[in-house]
Design a protein around this motif. Structure first.
Motif, PDB file in Angstrom:
ATOM      1  N   LYS A   1       0.929  -1.632  -0.033  1.00 38.86           N
ATOM      2  CA  LYS A   1      -0.419   0.313  -0.059  1.00 38.86           C
ATOM      3  C   LYS A   1       0.585   1.685   0.419  1.00 38.86           C
ATOM      4  CE  LYS A   1      -3.657  -2.120   2.588  1.00 38.86           C
ATOM      5  NZ  LYS A   1      -3.886  -2.140   4.146  1.00 38.86           N
ATOM      6  N   LYS A   2       1.819   1.343   0.691  1.00 36.44           N
ATOM      7  CA  LYS A   2       2.614   2.697   0.893  1.00 36.44           C
ATOM      8  C   LYS A   2       3.283   2.505  -0.756  1.00 36.44           C
ATOM      9  CE  LYS A   2       3.613   2.237   5.777  1.00 36.44           C
ATOM     10  NZ  LYS A   2       5.149   2.627   7.061  1.00 36.44           N
ATOM     11  N   GLN A   3       3.600   1.578  -1.241  1.00 39.69           N
ATOM     12  CA  GLN A   3       4.484   1.507  -1.781  1.00 39.69           C
ATOM     13  C   GLN A   3       3.800   2.228  -3.196  1.00 39.69           C
ATOM     14  OE1 GLN A   3       5.687  -2.432  -4.020  1.00 39.69           O
ATOM     15  NE2 GLN A   3       7.183  -1.934  -5.566  1.00 39.69           N
ATOM     16  N   ILE A   4       1.953   1.739  -3.538  1.00 44.53           N
ATOM     17  CA  ILE A   4       1.232   2.056  -4.296  1.00 44.53           C
ATOM     18  C   ILE A   4       0.898   4.132  -3.646  1.00 44.53           C
ATOM     19  CG2 ILE A   4      -1.213   2.618  -4.759  1.00 44.53           C
ATOM     20  CD1 ILE A   4      -1.405  -0.910  -4.060  1.00 44.53           C
TER      21      ILE A   4
ATOM     22  N   ILE B   1       1.774   6.624  -7.210  1.00 43.53           N
ATOM     23  CA  ILE B   1       1.426   7.453  -7.237  1.00 43.53           C
ATOM     24  C   ILE B   1       1.138   9.485  -7.222  1.00 43.53           C
ATOM     25  CG2 ILE B   1      -1.692   8.090  -6.880  1.00 43.53           C
ATOM     26  CD1 ILE B   1      -2.086   4.967  -6.701  1.00 43.53           C
ATOM     27  N   PHE B   2       1.808   9.241  -5.327  1.00 47.24           N
ATOM     28  CA  PHE B   2       2.218  10.511  -5.572  1.00 47.24           C
ATOM     29  C   PHE B   2       2.824  11.825  -5.092  1.00 47.24           C
ATOM     30  CE2 PHE B   2      -2.156   9.399  -3.327  1.00 47.24           C
ATOM     31  CZ  PHE B   2      -2.983  10.125  -3.975  1.00 47.24           C
ATOM     32  N   SER B   3       3.426  10.279  -6.006  1.00 46.02           N
ATOM     33  CA  SER B   3       5.395  10.730  -6.745  1.00 46.02           C
ATOM     34  C   SER B   3       5.531  12.038  -6.281  1.00 46.02           C
ATOM     35  CB  SER B   3       6.083  10.185  -7.158  1.00 46.02           C
ATOM     36  OG  SER B   3       5.679  11.243  -8.800  1.00 46.02           O
TER      37      SER B   3
ATOM     38  N   VAL C   1       3.063  12.606   1.756  1.00 44.10           N
ATOM     39  CA  VAL C   1       3.119  11.427   1.715  1.00 44.10           C
ATOM     40  C   VAL C   1       3.235  10.772   2.774  1.00 44.10           C
ATOM     41  CG1 VAL C   1       4.419   9.690   0.474  1.00 44.10           C
ATOM     42  CG2 VAL C   1       4.035  11.751  -1.116  1.00 44.10           C
ATOM     43  N   ASN C   2       4.433  10.880   3.514  1.00 43.84           N
ATOM     44  CA  ASN C   2       4.401  10.525   4.969  1.00 43.84           C
ATOM     45  C   ASN C   2       2.708  10.342   5.903  1.00 43.84           C
ATOM     46  OD1 ASN C   2       7.206  10.315   4.444  1.00 43.84           O
ATOM     47  ND2 ASN C   2       7.565  11.589   5.311  1.00 43.84           N
TER      48      ASN C   2
END
Length: 178
Positions: free
Chosen positions: A58-61, A65-67, A74-75
Motif C-alpha cells: 500500500k505504501k509503495q502504491i 501515485i503521489f510521487s 506522502v508521509n
C-alpha cells in the motif's frame, strides 16, 4: 463537516509540521488534490483499506501515485496506512483546510447559487461576509443548486446566511399558514 476527533488530531499535527517546514500552502494544495483524486477514484481508498494487500504494498502504491506531492503529505498518508486510518483522509483534509485558512485570517465558505457566479460576484460576497464572521477574506467554493430558484445561500463553518427565493417563500408560507 465531520467532527472526527482522530482526523482533527492528525490535521493539527500535520498543520504544525507544515508550519515548521514553511510548506503550509504546498501541503494544503497537495491535500486538496489528494481529496480530488480520492473522490474521482473511490476504489483507491478501498484498495488502501483492503486487508488483502500488505502495508508495504500500500505504501509503495501511494509513493508511486503521489510521487510529485510534498513529502510531508506522502508521509502522513503512509502513517494513516500504518494506523489503519486511511478512511479519515478526507476528514483530515477538511480539518487541515480550516486550520490553514484560520492561520491566513481566512475562512472556507460555500456559496450555493442557481448558476456559476463570476469572480467579481464572488469577491463581493467574500468581502461582505468576511467582516460578518471576523475574517479578512473567504476562500469560496461555488456550488450550483437549481432548487434555490434565485438568490444565494452562504455557509461559513456553522453559520448559514440564507437569502434565497426558496427560503423566502418558505418563510412567507409559515407566516400565512401559521
Amino acid at each position: 463537516m465531520s467532527r472526527s476527533q482522530v482526523a482533527k488530531r492528525y490535521a493539527e499535527a500535520l498543520f504544525q509540521l507544515a508550519q515548521e517546514k514553511k510548506a503550509l500552502a504546498e501541503v494544503s494544495s497537495d491535500l486538496k488534490e489528494l481529496v480530488k483524486v480520492i473522490i474521482a477514484n473511490p476504489e483507491l481508498l478501498s484498495l488502501l483499506s483492503n486487508p488483502k494487500f500488505s502495508i508495504e504494498r500500500k505504501k509503495q502504491i501511494v509513493s508511486e501515485i503521489f510521487s510529485n506531492a510534498n513529502k510531508i503529505v506522502v508521509n502522513t498518508l503512509e502513517l494513516l496506512i500504518d494506523k489503519k486510518r486511511v478512511n479519515e483522509l478526507t476528514n483530515l483534509a477538511e480539518e487541515f483546510s480550516v486550520l490553514a485558512a484560520a492561520a491566513e485570517g481566512a475562512a472556507d465558505a460555500k456559496v450555493f447559487s442557481t448558476r456559476a457566479l463570476t469572480d467579481a460576484e464572488l469577491n463581493e460576497i467574500s468581502s461582505a461576509f468576511a467582516v460578518r464572521v471576523g475574517k479578512q477574506k473567504l476562500n469560496i467554493t461555488n456550488e450550483i443548486d437549481p432548487s434555490l430558484l434565485g438568490g444565494v445561500r452562504v455557509q461559513i463553518g456553522n453559520y448559514i446566511f440564507d437569502n434565497t427565493v426558496a427560503s423566502k417563500l418558505a418563510g412567507l408560507k409559515r407566516t400565512l399558514v401559521g
